[in-house]
Design a protein around this motif. Sequence first.
Motif, PDB file in Angstrom:
ATOM      1  N   GLY A  56      29.325  -9.567   3.610  1.00 35.42           N
ATOM      2  CA  GLY A  56      28.668  -9.686   2.312  1.00 35.42           C
ATOM      3  C   GLY A  56      29.515  -9.035   1.244  1.00 35.42           C
ATOM      4  O   GLY A  56      30.361  -8.185   1.523  1.00 35.42           O
ATOM      5  N   GLY A  57      29.298  -9.437   0.001  1.00 35.85           N
ATOM      6  CA  GLY A  57      30.172  -9.054  -1.093  1.00 35.85           C
ATOM      7  C   GLY A  57      29.997  -7.633  -1.593  1.00 35.85           C
ATOM      8  O   GLY A  57      29.063  -6.911  -1.238  1.00 35.85           O
ATOM      9  N   LEU A  58      30.926  -7.261  -2.463  1.00 43.58           N
ATOM     10  CA  LEU A  58      30.886  -5.997  -3.201  1.00 43.58           C
ATOM     11  C   LEU A  58      30.663  -6.340  -4.667  1.00 43.58           C
ATOM     12  O   LEU A  58      31.399  -7.154  -5.239  1.00 43.58           O
ATOM     13  N   ARG A  59      29.655  -5.745  -5.287  1.00 43.62           N
ATOM     14  CA  ARG A  59      29.322  -6.020  -6.683  1.00 43.62           C
ATOM     15  C   ARG A  59      29.635  -4.793  -7.535  1.00 43.62           C
ATOM     16  O   ARG A  59      29.174  -3.691  -7.240  1.00 43.62           O
ATOM     17  N   LEU A  60      30.415  -4.990  -8.604  1.00 44.06           N
ATOM     18  CA  LEU A  60      30.696  -3.926  -9.565  1.00 44.06           C
ATOM     19  C   LEU A  60      30.018  -4.280 -10.879  1.00 44.06           C
ATOM     20  O   LEU A  60      30.455  -5.182 -11.610  1.00 44.06           O
ATOM     21  N   HIS A  61      28.922  -3.573 -11.170  1.00 40.92           N
ATOM     22  CA  HIS A  61      28.155  -3.863 -12.380  1.00 40.92           C
ATOM     23  C   HIS A  61      27.258  -2.666 -12.668  1.00 40.92           C
ATOM     24  O   HIS A  61      26.745  -2.035 -11.731  1.00 40.92           O
ATOM     25  N   PRO A  62      27.050  -2.312 -13.948  1.00 47.65           N
ATOM     26  CA  PRO A  62      26.231  -1.133 -14.248  1.00 47.65           C
ATOM     27  C   PRO A  62      24.789  -1.217 -13.747  1.00 47.65           C
ATOM     28  O   PRO A  62      24.120  -0.194 -13.622  1.00 47.65           O
ATOM     29  N   SER A  63      24.300  -2.416 -13.456  1.00 45.16           N
ATOM     30  CA  SER A  63      22.924  -2.565 -12.963  1.00 45.16           C
ATOM     31  C   SER A  63      22.786  -2.248 -11.482  1.00 45.16           C
ATOM     32  O   SER A  63      21.672  -2.181 -10.966  1.00 45.16           O
ATOM     33  N   VAL A  64      23.880  -2.035 -10.783  1.00 50.14           N
ATOM     34  CA  VAL A  64      23.830  -1.847  -9.331  1.00 50.14           C
ATOM     35  C   VAL A  64      23.121  -0.545  -8.969  1.00 50.14           C
ATOM     36  O   VAL A  64      23.399   0.525  -9.509  1.00 50.14           O
ATOM     37  N   ASN A  65      22.160  -0.677  -8.066  1.00 54.15           N
ATOM     38  CA  ASN A  65      21.487   0.491  -7.483  1.00 54.15           C
ATOM     39  C   ASN A  65      21.137   0.140  -6.045  1.00 54.15           C
ATOM     40  O   ASN A  65      21.395  -0.986  -5.591  1.00 54.15           O
ATOM     41  N   LEU A  66      20.541   1.078  -5.326  1.00 55.46           N
ATOM     42  CA  LEU A  66      20.266   0.844  -3.908  1.00 55.46           C
ATOM     43  C   LEU A  66      19.335  -0.342  -3.697  1.00 55.46           C
ATOM     44  O   LEU A  66      19.532  -1.151  -2.785  1.00 55.46           O
ATOM     45  N   GLY A  67      18.302  -0.464  -4.545  1.00 51.36           N
ATOM     46  CA  GLY A  67      17.344  -1.559  -4.385  1.00 51.36           C
ATOM     47  C   GLY A  67      17.998  -2.928  -4.514  1.00 51.36           C
ATOM     48  O   GLY A  67      17.701  -3.846  -3.746  1.00 51.36           O
ATOM     49  N   ILE A  68      18.890  -3.074  -5.473  1.00 52.58           N
ATOM     50  CA  ILE A  68      19.574  -4.357  -5.665  1.00 52.58           C
ATOM     51  C   ILE A  68      20.487  -4.651  -4.486  1.00 52.58           C
ATOM     52  O   ILE A  68      20.542  -5.784  -3.989  1.00 52.58           O
ATOM     53  N   ILE A  69      21.206  -3.646  -4.007  1.00 53.31           N
ATOM     54  CA  ILE A  69      22.094  -3.861  -2.861  1.00 53.31           C
ATOM     55  C   ILE A  69      21.281  -4.202  -1.609  1.00 53.31           C
ATOM     56  O   ILE A  69      21.682  -5.056  -0.808  1.00 53.31           O
ATOM     57  N   LYS A  70      20.122  -3.577  -1.434  1.00 54.72           N
ATOM     58  CA  LYS A  70      19.272  -3.904  -0.286  1.00 54.72           C
ATOM     59  C   LYS A  70      18.731  -5.333  -0.384  1.00 54.72           C
ATOM     60  O   LYS A  70      18.693  -6.060   0.613  1.00 54.72           O
ATOM     61  N   PHE A  71      18.315  -5.733  -1.577  1.00 51.16           N
ATOM     62  CA  PHE A  71      17.853  -7.113  -1.769  1.00 51.16           C
ATOM     63  C   PHE A  71      18.955  -8.102  -1.416  1.00 51.16           C
ATOM     64  O   PHE A  71      18.726  -9.078  -0.676  1.00 51.16           O
ATOM     65  N   LEU A  72      20.161  -7.842  -1.903  1.00 46.61           N
ATOM     66  CA  LEU A  72      21.273  -8.753  -1.637  1.00 46.61           C
ATOM     67  C   LEU A  72      21.639  -8.764  -0.150  1.00 46.61           C
ATOM     68  O   LEU A  72      21.913  -9.820   0.424  1.00 46.61           O
ATOM     69  N   GLY A  73      21.621  -7.589   0.469  1.00 44.21           N
ATOM     70  CA  GLY A  73      21.954  -7.500   1.895  1.00 44.21           C
ATOM     71  C   GLY A  73      20.923  -8.187   2.769  1.00 44.21           C
ATOM     72  O   GLY A  73      21.269  -8.840   3.763  1.00 44.21           O
ATOM     73  N   PHE A  74      19.645  -8.046   2.417  1.00 47.29           N
ATOM     74  CA  PHE A  74      18.569  -8.702   3.167  1.00 47.29           C
ATOM     75  C   PHE A  74      18.711 -10.218   3.074  1.00 47.29           C
ATOM     76  O   PHE A  74      18.634 -10.925   4.091  1.00 47.29           O
TER      77      PHE A  74
ATOM     78  N   GLY B 202      24.584  -9.639   8.247  1.00 51.37           N
ATOM     79  CA  GLY B 202      24.309  -9.460   6.827  1.00 51.37           C
ATOM     80  C   GLY B 202      24.567  -8.061   6.322  1.00 51.37           C
ATOM     81  O   GLY B 202      24.124  -7.079   6.922  1.00 51.37           O
ATOM     82  N   GLY B 203      25.278  -7.970   5.206  1.00 56.23           N
ATOM     83  CA  GLY B 203      25.514  -6.688   4.556  1.00 56.23           C
ATOM     84  C   GLY B 203      25.847  -6.916   3.088  1.00 56.23           C
ATOM     85  O   GLY B 203      26.059  -8.051   2.652  1.00 56.23           O
ATOM     86  N   LYS B 204      25.883  -5.842   2.317  1.00 56.82           N
ATOM     87  CA  LYS B 204      26.227  -5.951   0.896  1.00 56.82           C
ATOM     88  C   LYS B 204      26.629  -4.567   0.393  1.00 56.82           C
ATOM     89  O   LYS B 204      26.256  -3.555   0.979  1.00 56.82           O
ATOM     90  N   GLY B 205      27.388  -4.533  -0.691  1.00 60.21           N
ATOM     91  CA  GLY B 205      27.817  -3.249  -1.220  1.00 60.21           C
ATOM     92  C   GLY B 205      28.213  -3.340  -2.675  1.00 60.21           C
ATOM     93  O   GLY B 205      28.090  -4.392  -3.304  1.00 60.21           O
ATOM     94  N   GLY B 206      28.695  -2.226  -3.209  1.00 61.60           N
ATOM     95  CA  GLY B 206      29.148  -2.240  -4.585  1.00 61.60           C
ATOM     96  C   GLY B 206      29.032  -0.887  -5.237  1.00 61.60           C
ATOM     97  O   GLY B 206      28.909   0.150  -4.574  1.00 61.60           O
ATOM     98  N   SER B 207      29.043  -0.916  -6.574  1.00 64.62           N
ATOM     99  CA  SER B 207      28.997   0.315  -7.353  1.00 64.62           C
ATOM    100  C   SER B 207      28.475   0.022  -8.747  1.00 64.62           C
ATOM    101  O   SER B 207      28.567  -1.115  -9.232  1.00 64.62           O
ATOM    102  N   ASP B 208      27.968   1.069  -9.414  1.00 65.33           N
ATOM    103  CA  ASP B 208      27.519   0.934 -10.799  1.00 65.33           C
ATOM    104  C   ASP B 208      28.685   1.019 -11.791  1.00 65.33           C
ATOM    105  O   ASP B 208      28.484   1.131 -12.995  1.00 65.33           O
TER     106      ASP B 208
END
Length: 444
Positions: free
Chosen positions: A90-108, A123-129
């Motif tokens: 799963g992808g890595l997202r770099l965006h100021p909106s990124v938080n744990l809830g969004i990464i969990k939604f994307l990973g699920f 399934g997995g997902k990651g990133g940073s704010d």
Amino acid sequence: MSYVQQVMEQAIKRSPNEPEFHQALKEVLESLEPVIAKHPEYEKAGILERLVEPERVIMFRVPWVDDKGNVQVNRGFRVQFNSAIGPYKGGLRLHPSVNLGIIKFLGFEQIFKNSLTGLPIGGGKGGSDFDPKGKSDNEIMKFCQSFMTELCKHIGADTDVPAGDIGVGGREIGYMFGQYKRVRNLFEGVLTGKGLTYGGSLVRTEATGYGLVYLMDEAIKDIGKSFKGATVVISGSGNVSIYAAEKAMQLGANVVALSDSNGYIYDKNGIDLKTVKQLKEIERRRIKDYLEFHPKAEYKEGFEGIWTIPCDIALPCATQNELNEESAKALVANKCFAVGEGANMPSTPEAVKVFHANKIIFAPGKAANAGGVATSALEMSQNSMRYSWTFEEVDAKLKDIMVNIYRNASSAAKEYGCEGNLVVGANIAGFLKVANTMLAHGVI
């Protein structure tokens, strides 16, 4: 209260203040009610309880120094959600909106999307704010190197293989791969979306957009429609949007609108994709600058209005929850007959209800935008073989995968009494493969 409702309430209680994750849970789990009723062994084995809880959540700080010499600190995430059918992907997202809830939604969501491809990836997902917008190449390199210095401890070619997402393109993947190789002293297929000179795959850039159109083309054939002569509106102007537009145009469609986070352009004569590519891929400018080259086009502030433009096919490709109930009603009023999600969960639940109530073909993101991760898995295969396929070979494999995703989702919906509902069909088809594998592995 049903077993499914109990699991959902428990998961929401355990993870408060994560609305996107709650939305994804509700959308998936409610569609699985008939499956659980037919297969009591899933409840006995606690499949759903295990499925909604990530196998591993990694959070870490990312310190880096900007061009002014100031120390900056961001927060990094990697949620390794489910590895039943293969390494986390799963992808890595770099965006100021990124938080744990969004990464969990994307990973699920990624669990089911990856399962639908038919390929062995979990399934997995990651990133940073971290916000790459306005940053210099040097600042982005410093951030990516710091981010990977920690992330490299948790990933690997047979463990977890991240890719790009919003804010992560070829430049960022290159910096991250270089740092991984430097720290781990390994040259392996640990990231996908790599440059062609160091293990990347042809078609990867085009894959999500092309795959979206391949699936939608197959879906609308069932009602005697095609892209030829159709008017298409696409939100976003990043990688997915550009290549969805390109493939739609190749199939004879007239793509009339694109957007970014500031506003949207409308060109009734058809978007000039060459100009968009120059602006977005090379110069990294805003979509409103399109009017410098095409002054007869229109630009309007605010991206929501894009869905008021009359079209036959709508492809939301920007971000989550961008298309609401009001926008869905506008599409219906303008006789749109198909909507395909190029982004992850861009349509609100209320919008989806409008589409279903009006018998519009609606393809959810976990099915419609799976082309990107499918081609990432093909990149992994090529890396394992130390070999590269031609553009035509990869493109043909991608098209086959997307056609099969549509057919499997459609037949699953029909089998469980929801014919024509691709949301339910995709959830069920993706779930069954994962659930049966989890049964085979025992309670782990």
